[in-house]
Scaffold this active site. Structure first.
Site, PDB file in Angstrom:
ATOM      1  N   ARG A  76     -14.372  45.038 -17.509  1.00 20.28           N
ATOM      2  CA  ARG A  76     -14.378  44.204 -16.488  1.00 20.28           C
ATOM      3  C   ARG A  76     -13.285  44.065 -15.557  1.00 20.28           C
ATOM      4  O   ARG A  76     -12.163  43.576 -16.269  1.00 20.28           O
ATOM      5  CB  ARG A  76     -15.024  42.766 -16.980  1.00 20.28           C
ATOM      6  CG  ARG A  76     -15.376  41.718 -16.019  1.00 20.28           C
ATOM      7  CD  ARG A  76     -15.724  40.410 -16.296  1.00 20.28           C
ATOM      8  NE  ARG A  76     -16.924  40.721 -17.484  1.00 20.28           N
ATOM      9  CZ  ARG A  76     -17.301  40.003 -18.450  1.00 20.28           C
ATOM     10  NH1 ARG A  76     -16.396  39.054 -19.105  1.00 20.28           N
ATOM     11  NH2 ARG A  76     -18.206  40.084 -19.261  1.00 20.28           N
ATOM     12  N   ARG A 145     -10.651  33.045 -15.749  1.00 23.76           N
ATOM     13  CA  ARG A 145     -11.484  34.350 -15.616  1.00 23.76           C
ATOM     14  C   ARG A 145     -11.474  34.618 -14.111  1.00 23.76           C
ATOM     15  O   ARG A 145     -10.902  34.009 -13.330  1.00 23.76           O
ATOM     16  CB  ARG A 145     -13.030  34.190 -15.938  1.00 23.76           C
ATOM     17  CG  ARG A 145     -13.130  34.121 -17.664  1.00 23.76           C
ATOM     18  CD  ARG A 145     -12.874  35.246 -18.324  1.00 23.76           C
ATOM     19  NE  ARG A 145     -13.389  35.276 -19.924  1.00 23.76           N
ATOM     20  CZ  ARG A 145     -14.221  35.461 -20.552  1.00 23.76           C
ATOM     21  NH1 ARG A 145     -15.231  36.001 -19.644  1.00 23.76           N
ATOM     22  NH2 ARG A 145     -14.405  35.350 -21.777  1.00 23.76           N
ATOM     23  N   LYS A 207     -12.732  30.552 -22.880  1.00 26.96           N
ATOM     24  CA  LYS A 207     -12.784  31.166 -21.443  1.00 26.96           C
ATOM     25  C   LYS A 207     -12.887  29.974 -20.796  1.00 26.96           C
ATOM     26  O   LYS A 207     -13.289  28.680 -21.152  1.00 26.96           O
ATOM     27  CB  LYS A 207     -13.956  31.833 -21.310  1.00 26.96           C
ATOM     28  CG  LYS A 207     -15.175  31.359 -21.429  1.00 26.96           C
ATOM     29  CD  LYS A 207     -16.195  32.615 -21.237  1.00 26.96           C
ATOM     30  CE  LYS A 207     -17.743  31.843 -21.640  1.00 26.96           C
ATOM     31  NZ  LYS A 207     -18.790  32.932 -21.726  1.00 26.96           N
ATOM     32  N   LYS A 209     -13.484  28.923 -16.457  1.00 28.41           N
ATOM     33  CA  LYS A 209     -14.111  29.641 -14.901  1.00 28.41           C
ATOM     34  C   LYS A 209     -13.964  28.745 -13.990  1.00 28.41           C
ATOM     35  O   LYS A 209     -14.080  27.505 -13.927  1.00 28.41           O
ATOM     36  CB  LYS A 209     -15.587  29.945 -15.283  1.00 28.41           C
ATOM     37  CG  LYS A 209     -15.898  30.863 -16.303  1.00 28.41           C
ATOM     38  CD  LYS A 209     -17.042  31.353 -16.491  1.00 28.41           C
ATOM     39  CE  LYS A 209     -17.591  32.356 -17.579  1.00 28.41           C
ATOM     40  NZ  LYS A 209     -19.028  32.852 -17.774  1.00 28.41           N
ATOM     41  N   CYS A 428     -28.935  39.116 -17.019  1.00 29.07           N
ATOM     42  CA  CYS A 428     -27.868  39.935 -17.936  1.00 29.07           C
ATOM     43  C   CYS A 428     -27.987  41.210 -18.368  1.00 29.07           C
ATOM     44  O   CYS A 428     -29.128  41.563 -17.969  1.00 29.07           O
ATOM     45  CB  CYS A 428     -27.490  38.969 -18.973  1.00 29.07           C
ATOM     46  SG  CYS A 428     -28.540  39.021 -20.313  1.00 29.07           S
ATOM     47  N   CYS A 434     -25.173  45.018 -24.905  1.00 31.00           N
ATOM     48  CA  CYS A 434     -24.775  43.605 -25.600  1.00 31.00           C
ATOM     49  C   CYS A 434     -24.727  43.342 -27.070  1.00 31.00           C
ATOM     50  O   CYS A 434     -25.937  43.490 -27.272  1.00 31.00           O
ATOM     51  CB  CYS A 434     -25.260  42.587 -24.554  1.00 31.00           C
ATOM     52  SG  CYS A 434     -24.586  40.968 -24.977  1.00 31.00           S
ATOM     53  N   CYS A 473     -29.956  36.273 -24.605  1.00 30.33           N
ATOM     54  CA  CYS A 473     -29.764  35.310 -25.602  1.00 30.33           C
ATOM     55  C   CYS A 473     -29.574  33.964 -24.801  1.00 30.33           C
ATOM     56  O   CYS A 473     -29.561  33.834 -23.717  1.00 30.33           O
ATOM     57  CB  CYS A 473     -28.430  35.877 -26.195  1.00 30.33           C
ATOM     58  SG  CYS A 473     -27.098  35.536 -25.330  1.00 30.33           S
ATOM     59  N   CYS A 477     -24.535  34.119 -19.061  1.00 27.84           N
ATOM     60  CA  CYS A 477     -24.144  35.153 -18.397  1.00 27.84           C
ATOM     61  C   CYS A 477     -24.828  35.262 -16.898  1.00 27.84           C
ATOM     62  O   CYS A 477     -23.983  35.692 -15.966  1.00 27.84           O
ATOM     63  CB  CYS A 477     -24.337  36.579 -19.017  1.00 27.84           C
ATOM     64  SG  CYS A 477     -23.090  36.660 -20.243  1.00 27.84           S
TER      65      CYS A 477
END
Length: 569
Positions: A76, A145, A207, A209, A428, A434, A473, A477
């Site tokens: 990514r 990110r 993470k 964002k 996603c 994944c 899931c 995302c």
């Protein structure tokens, strides 16, 4: 900055002994006996922009053949604000065909992912990305990110200024270890020891964002981010930003202590205060975030566990000044405007639907080839949106016919077949790559949307957009908990159905039915859509309708997300 403690989770210990994110990555890359990297290194490579995965479609077959999983990597990139030149587009296209699976994927955070990258191709891929003037540093991992922002092409001057802030914030919060340059770009090792002035040797607990939005469009879903800046402008003059904190989408099935949360607006800052606010908000999460229970290590839980008053006091103390009171800001939608639009400067912008973000050549649409040809003649730039779409930006009046010719030749706009429902949906990746996926998403949603399109047409709602989100899931995302209708994978062919988010991205949805298949989903949605067609008020969106008539209770705060589940009237 926190010191490592015995009760910290395993990832914290891996970071602590990693020598500023080097670990044994070099040794893992040199090991040709396996397509994988060492277990500890799988945590560290995220900071360098990539995840280890395997082709789950082949798992059973390879296990039967007593072969290791078909290991590969997802890479990514870091692309603040989602803007790139035509020459960069051509370079990334070539990289996809040389070192990955021949496709590009636009993410929900305005950047690209490469899929199907084998271990031996990681270094040449990242070197080619560097040659294009880009990188993958911080594309993943426990750091800030990719910083995202509005892609509104109409108010060109304001957009340009906001886009500049995505770069400034991204660079200010970038991790500083030389490990990236040493491992991937043949930089020299040794010299002065590394030091992370912001992150320390432990980096963040999870993470982080950041998003910037320009009202009235909330196409960056600013409230879904740990830190949001909502632009306050007088015409094209940027006055400053309302500051939103504590957004986040992920949750864990069966664990009510985890939940999605929308950001809370805590004040207003001037442009010259943005970098300080960003740095100190991250500093608070670095110092107080949960490093024991990784499932509750996001900033949203730090806020809810300590309270907003505590956070304001801590932030103001670190800043040395108090944020001003928030200014009025009203959002009216969070989708993209498709087709040709003209900016304030007279230039044209073409927004194209990239269904679920996948750029490839399909049977009825030569998307990747067509965009490659377009990049060869385009003199403006490309902008990625947070809804996984693409804007061919800054097209001069004289160049517009040439662009349109290529659009028609390669069916880049779907030949007018893209419905309002399809334009407002996203998914996603999920299967086959994944490792967290429990059900299909990207491969399943297009066909499912086709079935819902028939229902919408039958109800007389052909031109009505409903925000639909699907993930394989419960993680965030595709920001599923902001869908007016949303699905999270529970098992192969089974999903949780959520209803009731707002069209403007400022109210979460709530679980309506759990672990149901397509037949049950359609049995629920078909009469609901027809009822919406018959009983909606003028201008009322679907998410607001299902709340107003009592089909679902609204989720007013993230910590109440699990209450009154399935409370249909």
């Amino acid at each position: 900055m926190p010191e490592i403690q015995p009760d910290f989770n395993d990832v914290e210990h891996i970071k602590s002994r990693s020598n500023y994110l080097r670990g044994t990555i070099a040794e893992s890359l040199a090991d040709r006996a396996t397509g994988a990297v060492a277990d500890d290194d799988t945590q560290l490579t995220k900071f360098h922009g990539f995840y280890q995965q395997d082709d789950r479609d082949l798992r059973a077959e390879r296990k039967q053949q007593k072969l290791e999983p078909h290991y590969q990597f997802m890479v990514r990139l870091r692309l603040p604000g989602g803007v790139l030149t035509a020459s960069q587009w051509l370079a990334l296209d070539e990289i996809a065909r040389t070192y990955a699976n021949g496709t590009l994927r636009v993410t929900t955070r305005q950047t690209f992912q490469y899929h199907g990258v084998f271990k031996e191709h990681l270094k040449p891929l990242l070197q080619a990305v560097d040659a294009a003037g880009l990188d993958a540093k911080g594309g993943c991992g426990d750091v800030n990110r990719n910083v995202v922002a509005n892609t509104n092409p109409h108010r060109s001057r304001l957009h340009a200024e906001v886009h500049d802030w995505t770069h400034r914030v991204s660079e200010h919060l970038l991790w500083r270890s030389k490990a990236y340059e040493e491992l991937w770009l043949d930089g020299e090792s040794g010299g002065e020891p590394d030091h992370e002035p912001l992150y320390g040797s432990q980096y963040l607990p999870r993470k982080f964002k950041i998003a910037i939005a320009i009202p009235p469009e909330n196409d960056s879903d600013v409230y879904a981010n740990d830190l949001g800046f909502i632009a306050i402008a007088d015409g094209d003059e940027l006055l400053g930003f309302n500051v939103s904190v504590g957004g986040g989408m992920g949750a864990t099935y069966g664990d009510p202590a985890t939940y999605p949360r929308l950001g809370s607006v805590i004040g207003f800052c001037t442009p010259d205060q943005v970098l300080a606010v960003s740095e100190h908000v991250i500093g608070i999460q670095r110092d107080y975030g949960d490093r024991v229970n990784r499932k509750r290590a996001r900033f949203k839980y730090t806020l809810d566990d300590n309270g907003l008053d505590w956070f304001r006091d801590e932030l103001n103390n670190r800043l040395g000044f108090s944020l001003e009171a928030p200014r009025e800001a009203i959002f009216t939608g969070n989708g993209d405007r498709f087709g040709w639009t003209q900016g304030d400067d007279g230039r044209w912008h073409l927004t194209l639907l990239i269904e679920n973000g996948r750029i490839a050549d399909f049977e009825h649409q030569q998307l990747m080839t067509g965009l490659r040809e377009l990049a060869g003649v385009h003199r403006g730039e490309f902008r990625l949106t947070c809804n996984q779409n693409l804007i061919v930006a800054n097209v001069e009046e004289a160049d517009r016919p040439a662009v349109q010719t290529l659009v028609d030749q390669y069916n880049l706009d779907g030949g007018g077949s893209q419905t309002a429902l399809r334009q407002a949906a996203m998914a996603c990746v999920a299967f086959p790559t994944c490792g967290l996926a429990m059900a299909e998403s990207e491969r399943y949603l297009p066909g499912f949307i086709g079935k819902l399109d028939a229902v919408m047409a039958d109800a007389g709602l052909d031109d009505k957009a409903i925000v639909i989100r699907m993930t394989g899931c419960p993680n965030g995302c595709a920001r599923p908990y902001l869908g007016e209708i949303a699905f999270t994978g529970k098992a192969p062919g089974k999903y949780n159905l959520y209803l009731g988010a707002s069209f403007t991205g400022d109210r979460l949805n709530k679980l309506y039915r759990e672990n149901i298949g397509e037949d049950e989903i359609m049995a629920e949605l078909v009469p609901m859509i027809h009822r919406y067609a018959a009983e909606r008020e003028p201008g009322e969106h679907f998410g607001d309708f299902v709340v107003r008539v009592g089909i679902i209770h609204p989720t007013l705060e993230g910590r109440f997300f699990h209450e009154d589940v399935g409370d249909a009237a």
